[in-house]
Design an enzyme around this catalytic site. Structure first.
Site, PDB file in Angstrom:
ATOM      1  N   ASP A  85       0.851  -1.193   0.000  1.00 59.59           N
ATOM      2  CA  ASP A  85       0.000   0.000   0.000  1.00 59.59           C
ATOM      3  C   ASP A  85       0.888   1.244   0.000  1.00 59.59           C
ATOM      4  O   ASP A  85       1.728   1.412   0.894  1.00 59.59           O
ATOM      5  CB  ASP A  85      -0.903  -0.041   1.247  1.00 59.59           C
ATOM      6  CG  ASP A  85      -1.988   1.001   1.199  1.00 59.59           C
ATOM      7  OD1 ASP A  85      -2.379   1.408   0.087  1.00 59.59           O
ATOM      8  OD2 ASP A  85      -2.462   1.407   2.284  1.00 59.59           O
ATOM      9  N   GLU A 136      -0.439   5.601  -8.908  1.00 60.08           N
ATOM     10  CA  GLU A 136      -1.321   6.680  -8.411  1.00 60.08           C
ATOM     11  C   GLU A 136      -1.043   7.978  -9.146  1.00 60.08           C
ATOM     12  O   GLU A 136       0.107   8.347  -9.364  1.00 60.08           O
ATOM     13  CB  GLU A 136      -1.116   6.899  -6.902  1.00 60.08           C
ATOM     14  CG  GLU A 136      -1.983   8.050  -6.374  1.00 60.08           C
ATOM     15  CD  GLU A 136      -1.955   8.221  -4.856  1.00 60.08           C
ATOM     16  OE1 GLU A 136      -1.768   7.211  -4.151  1.00 60.08           O
ATOM     17  OE2 GLU A 136      -2.130   9.366  -4.401  1.00 60.08           O
TER      18      GLU A 136
HETATM   19  P1  13P Z   1      -8.753   4.695   5.343  1.00 61.59           P
HETATM   20  O1  13P Z   1      -7.802   4.522   6.467  1.00 61.59           O
HETATM   21  O2  13P Z   1      -9.295   6.077   5.277  1.00 61.59           O
HETATM   22  O3  13P Z   1      -9.811   3.668   5.312  1.00 61.59           O
HETATM   23  O4  13P Z   1      -7.900   4.529   3.986  1.00 61.59           O
HETATM   24  C1  13P Z   1      -7.213   3.359   3.745  1.00 61.59           C
HETATM   25  C2  13P Z   1      -6.423   3.466   2.506  1.00 61.59           C
HETATM   26  O5  13P Z   1      -6.798   4.137   1.567  1.00 61.59           O
HETATM   27  C3  13P Z   1      -5.170   2.705   2.429  1.00 61.59           C
HETATM   28  O6  13P Z   1      -4.491   2.977   1.262  1.00 61.59           O
END
Ligand code: 13P
Length: 288
Positions: A85, A136
């Protein structure tokens, strides 16, 4: 073992107008909670790992082994993807080496030229290993791992460039924010999303900041091409609130309630329940 990249699961989601949830790992309990949730409701799932989580949980190899071993132990039959992520360039390389099935390279804070150049290079490395890659453009607001950004809607033309480069999925800022949404938040920019989807066709689009967006806006985003929704904050809050309740009720002081396995059990159950609630909203239940 159904340890997969995002390719097939997101192609099916795009074709059948639902989204697959990306749920962020934070600790061992979250691995267990999300795998059990996905298996119980027969949903595909994407497990997201930020740089902070990778450091906390012992690095990419450890996490890959832990997830695969848990899948084996829990007899998981649904497709599970392990995804970086908001990876930096170095994190993306480390995760590739560490056995992840999918990565996100977040070059949104670089110049567009540098974002394109690094994304192109990583696409080559990922695809040679059968790993999918998310890029992104635009910026998602809020704070993640200490990095704060204001948020900026993506330029649909830049999204088209990323599609043509060969990315497998694309995160595009459309007014979404990581963490809690402020009271005066204006909502998602559906006009921008619509333009992005028109220029990117069947490319799966990713909605970050999935916590706290009103359900009808999430459903509408899915009709406009969103096929992956990222959720972290709501699951973290569910975990913390259940843990607080356990302690406030004095349960840690009864018999062996102090044992960490017992202390963390309500949080694990609450995380699992929140995950299933989101899968219901995204329409992924029964799709695996
Ligand atoms: P939230 O923590 O707002 O749910 O977002 C999670 C996210 O987008 C991880 O990339």
């Amino acid at each position: 073992m159904p340890y997969v990249n995002t390719k097939e699961m997101l192609a099916d989601a795009k074709k059948n107008h639902y989204a697959v949830g990306h749920f962020n790992l934070n600790n061992m309990e979250s691995v267990r909670a999300f795998l059990l949730a996905a298996e119980e409701v027969k949903s595909p799932i994407i497990l997201g790992v930020s740089g902070g989580t990778a450091k906390y949980m012992g690095g990419y190899h450890t996490i890959t082994d832990m997830v695969k071993d848990f899948m084996d132990y829990l007899k998981i039959t649904v497709p599970v993807c392990l995804h970086v992520d908001h990876g930096t360039y170095d994190e993306a390389l480390a995760a590739l080496e560490g056995g992840f099935s999918s990565i996100m390279f977040d070059g949104s804070k670089l110049s567009m030229e540098e974002n394109i150049e690094k994304t192109r290079y990583l696409i080559g490395l990922c695809h040679a290993k059968g790993v999918t890659i998310e890029a992104e453009v635009g910026a998602i607001g809020g704070e993640e791992d200490g990095r704060i950004s204001e948020g900026e809607c993506a330029d649909p033309k830049q999204c088209e460039i990323m599609k043509d480069l060969g990315v497998d999925l694309l995160a595009a800022g459309i007014g979404n924010i990581h963490g809690k949404y402020p009271a005066d938040w204006k909502g998602l920019h559906f006009d921008v999303l619509d333009n992005i989807q028109k220029l990117t066709g069947d490319l799966p689009l990713v909605l970050h900041g999935g916590s706290g967006i009103p359900s009808e806006q999430v459903r509408k985003a899915i009709t406009l091409g969103v096929t992956k929704v990222n959720v972290n904050t709501e699951c973290q809050i569910a975990f913390t609130e259940a843990t607080r309740k356990y302690i406030e009720e004095g349960k840690d002081r009864i018999k062996n309630g102090y044992t960490p396995r017992n202390l963390l059990a309500p949080g694990l159950e609450a995380t699992k329940a929140k995950c299933i609630e989101k899968m219901e909203l995204f329409g992924s239940i029964g799709k695996a």
